[in-house]
Design an enzyme around this catalytic site. Structure first.
Site, PDB file in Angstrom:
ATOM      1  CB  SER A 210      56.804  28.894   3.798  1.00  0.00           C
ATOM      2  OG  SER A 210      57.330  29.776   2.839  1.00  0.00           O
ATOM      3  CG  ASP A 276      60.837   9.409 -12.823  1.00  0.00           C
ATOM      4  OD1 ASP A 276      60.862   9.045 -11.628  1.00  0.00           O
ATOM      5  OD2 ASP A 276      59.852   9.241 -13.551  1.00  0.00           O
ATOM      6  CG  ASP A 279      63.765   6.551  -7.547  1.00  0.00           C
ATOM      7  OD1 ASP A 279      63.620   6.372  -8.768  1.00  0.00           O
ATOM      8  OD2 ASP A 279      62.823   6.855  -6.790  1.00  0.00           O
ATOM      9  CG  ASP A 283      57.914   7.434  -8.861  1.00  0.00           C
ATOM     10  OD1 ASP A 283      58.879   8.082  -9.297  1.00  0.00           O
ATOM     11  OD2 ASP A 283      57.763   7.171  -7.656  1.00  0.00           O
ATOM     12  CG  ASP A 444      60.463  24.547  -1.647  1.00  0.00           C
ATOM     13  OD1 ASP A 444      59.837  25.346  -2.363  1.00  0.00           O
ATOM     14  OD2 ASP A 444      60.527  24.645  -0.416  1.00  0.00           O
ATOM     15  CG  HIS A 482      56.996  26.284  -0.781  1.00  0.00           C
ATOM     16  ND1 HIS A 482      58.182  26.318  -0.096  1.00  0.00           N
ATOM     17  CD2 HIS A 482      56.235  27.296  -0.268  1.00  0.00           C
ATOM     18  CE1 HIS A 482      58.155  27.305   0.801  1.00  0.00           C
ATOM     19  NE2 HIS A 482      56.990  27.901   0.714  1.00  0.00           N
TER      20      HIS A 482
END
Length: 554
Positions: A210, A276, A279, A283, A444, A482
Site C-alpha cells: 500500500s 464469477d 473463468d 467460486d 482491491d 487490499h
C-alpha cells in the site's frame, strides 16, 4: 566517548574475524551517528536504546484489524537473538518532527538487510519484526533468516485529536513522508551494520504494501543505487489522483448518494453474478478481471419507475460510477499522468471488520460521510478529504466538498512531483542490477490495481519489453482484496526475490497459497500467481490445487 571507543575496539575485532560479545557489541551502538553518515541533510541521529533481545518463539494471537496477515489473528514470527536499536534522526528545520527508526541486528547475520515500508499516512514506528507483505506464515520471517531488519515512522508521530495529515503543513515533514525519511533511515541502518559487523550489507531489500508499496517504487526511482531488490505490493503509485478520486467518491455520497452496507452487498453480488463463472469456475473469485470490466454494467441496477429496493437510485448509481469509471484531470500531473483509473471488480463486498473489508470500510462507511469525517466514515473519505485540506489546499478549514482540481492545478503538480511514484525511467536501477516486483490485487477496494498496471505499461513503453523483463515483474492476484483476503495470496517473496538478485534465478509464474491461521499453518488452497497480463483460468480438477488452473491470456 566511551561508546565510540568501545565501538572501535569491537569493530577491529570483527574485521579480524575474532569472536565479538553480543552484549558489548550491542551496547557500543549507542554512540550518536553524525550527519555526514546520512546521504541527505539532517541534524544527525541519536540512539536512544540498544538492547540485546533473547530469542522468542512464534506466537499466534488475536489482533486488532488492519495489516497482513488477515485480521482474525496476528502472527508473531519466531525471532532470533538480536540487538534492537531505537533512535531518532534530527531534522534540519527545528519545527519539523524527528524521524524515528528501529533497527534489528541479529547476532547471526546473513550479510543482508531488509527495510519495511509503512502504511496509510504512517506516523507509527514500523519495527521490522513482523512478517513481510504476502508472507507465508509457515516460513521464517526475515530476521530469523539472518537479515538485519528496520523501519521508520516516516518523520512524524500520530497524536490524538490531530488530523492524520496535519504534519504535511511542514515542508520538511512532507518531504520526509514523500521519500526522504526512507533514504535517511536506510543510511542510518547501514552505518549501524558497519559498526556491528565491520562491513556494510552485501544486498539491501525493501518490502512494502500500500503506502509502503509506493515507498518501494519510489526508492527504485529516486535512489536507484540504494536497494538491490524491492517487493511492492498494492502500491499507491498515483498518490495525488487517488486522493482526489477518493474525495470524489465521498462527495458523491453526501445526501441521497450514500451507499449503505445493503447497497454495497447488492452491487457486490451483481458483480459476482455477472463475472464469477467467466473463468470456468463459480467460486466467488473474479479471475478474468479484464472481461469483467465489459461484462458488468452498474447501470443495469438502476431503479425502474416506482421501485425503491434491490436497485440503485440515480444518486447511488452516480456514487458507484465514481468508483467504477476513471477520474479525468484537465491537466497533467508528474510524468504526464492525467487522472486516476477505475477501481477493480470483486472487492465490493469483501469480508472484514473495522478498517478492513470492502467498500463499507474503505469507500462508503457504516454511515453517510460527514465533515469532519466521523468514526463511521469511510477510510477513503478520511484520507482523501484530509489530503485535500493539508497537502493541496494547506488549509485545515478548506471544505473538500467544494474542491475543484482546476483551481489547485499548480499545487497538485507540486505535490505530485513529491508523492507520485510514476516515473517510468528505471534505467539507473536496472543498470545497478536492481530487481523490482510489483504485485496487484485485482479485487482491491482501497486503491485501483490499474494504477500499477498503467505504471508497468509506461515502463515497458519507455524502456522496451526486453529491458523491462531483465529487472521488472508485475503479478496479478484476482479475487484478493487490499489486504490479501478473498483468494490465496501468500508467497515467499523473500526467497523468490533473493534468488533473483543473488543467484540470477528470474521468476516466472508463481504459486500462492491460503493457510489455516493456526499451527502448523496447513495449506488449504493454492492458485497460480500469474505474470501480467495472464490470469488464472480453471481447466478442471480439484479447485484447491494450483495445477487445476493455467495462466491464460485473452
Amino acid at each position: 566517548m566511551r561508546f565510540a571507543a568501545l565501538s572501535a575496539v569491537l569493530l577491529l575485532a570483527a574485521c579480524a574475524g575474532q569472536p565479538v560479545d553480543p552484549n558489548a557489541a550491542c551496547a557500543a551502538l549507542k554512540a550518536p551517528i553524525p550527519a555526514g553518515a546520512i546521504g541527505l541533510p539532517t541534524g544527525g541521529a541519536v540512539v536512544e536504546s540498544a538492547t540485546l533481545v533473547a530469542p522468542t518463539d512464534l506466537v499466534v494471537r488475536p489482533k486488532v484489524p488492519f495489516g497482513p496477515p488477515p485480521p482474525e489473528v496476528a502472527i508473531g514470527p519466531a525471532l532470533p537473538e538480536h540487538c534492537q536499536v531505537v533512535g531518532a534522526i534530527a531534522p534540519v528545520d527545528p519545527k519539523a518532527p524527528p524521524i524515528r527508526f528501529q533497527v534489528n541486528l541479529p547476532t547471526q547475520w546473513n550479510g543482508n538487510s531488509l527495510q519495511y515500508g509503512g502504511g496509510g499516512f504512517n506516523g507509527v514506528l514500523i519495527t521490522g519484526l513482523a512478517l513481510t507483505p504476502s508472507a507465508r506464515p509457515d516460513r521464517p520471517g526475515p530476521l530469523a533468516r539472518g537479515y538485519v531488519t528496520y523501519g521508520t515512522d516516516s518523520g512524524h508521530q500520530n497524536a490524538p485529536n490531530v488530523a492524520l495529515q496535519a504534519f504535511a503543513l511542514n515542508d520538511e515533514a512532507l518531504v520526509n513522508f514523500a521519500h526522504a525519511s526512507y533514504k535517511k533511515v536506510r543510511d542510518v541502518a547501514v552505518e549501524l551494520m558497519k559498526r556491528r559487523y565491520g562491513e556494510a550489507p552485501k544486498k539491501l531489500y525493501f518490502f512494502g504494501s500500500s503506502e509502503g508499496g509506493r515507498e518501494g517504487v519510489t526508492m527504485a526511482q529516486r535512489y536507484p543505487a540504494d536497494f538491490d531488490g524491492i517487493f511492492s505490493r498494492v502500491p499507491v503509485i498515483n498518490w495525488v489522483a487517488l486522493q482526489v478520486a477518493g474525495t470524489r467518491a465521498g462527495v458523491a455520497q453526501f445526501g441521497e448518494g450514500w451507499l449503505s452496507p445493503a447497497v454495497t452487498r447488492l452491487v457486490g453480488q451483481a458483480v459476482i453474478d455477472a463475472c464469477d463463472a467467466r473463468d470456468g469456475l463459480a467460486d466467488g473469485i473474479v479471475s478474468d478481471y479484464e472481461d469483467c470490466l465489459r461484462a458488468f454494467d452498474a447501470a443495469k441496477l438502476r431503479c425502474a419507475a416506482g421501485a425503491s429496493s434491490n436497485c440503485l437510485s440515480d444518486a447511488q448509481l452516480k456514487s458507484v460510477l465514481a468508483l467504477q469509471t476513471p477520474l479525468p484531470l484537465n491537466f497533467a500531473l508528474a510524468n504526464g499522468v492525467r487522472g486516476y483509473p477505475a477501481w477493480g471488480r470483486g472487492g465490493e463486498n469483501a469480508p472484514g471488520t473495522g478498517p478492513v473489508g470492502g467498500w463499507v470500510a474503505w469507500q462508503s462507511g457504516d454511515a453517510p460521510p460527514t465533515l469532519p469525517p466521523g468514526p463511521a466514515s469511510s477510510r477513503a473519505w478520511l484520507y482523501g478529504s484530509g489530503a485535500i485540506q493539508y497537502f493541496i489546499a494547506r488549509d485545515p478549514n478548506h471544505d473538500p466538498r467544494r474542491f475543484n482540481p482546476d483551481d489547485y492545478a499548480g499545487r497538485m503538480r507540486e505535490v505530485s512531483a513529491l508523492m507520485d511514484s510514476t516515473n517510468p525511467d528505471l534505467t539507473a536501477f536496472m543498470a545497478r542490477g536492481g530487481k523490482l516486483v510489483i504485485s496487484e490485487h485485482m479485487a482491491d477496494y482501497a486503491q485501483s490495481p490499474y494504477a500499477g498496471i498503467e505504471y508497468y505499461k509506461s515502463v515497458v513503453a519507455r524502456m522496451g519489453q526486453p529491458a523491462a523483463d531483465i529487472f521488472l515483474r508485475l503479478y496479478v492476484t484476482p479475487g484478493a482484496d487490499h489486504m490479501g483476503i478473498g483468494a490465496p495470496s501468500s508467497v515467499d517473496m523473500v526467497e523468490i526475490l533473493s534468488d533473483w538478485v543473488e543467484r540470477g534465478s528470474a521468476p516466472g509464474d508463481l504459486v500462492q497459497a491460503r493457510h489455516e491461521l493456526k499451527l502448523p499453518f496447513a495449506v488449504t488452497a493454492a492458485r497460480p500467481m500469474c505474470r501480467y497480463p495472464a490470469f488464472p483460468r480453471y481447466r478442471g480438477g480439484d479447485a484447491t490445487r494450483a495445477e487445476s488452473f493455467e495462466c491464460a491470456r485473452r
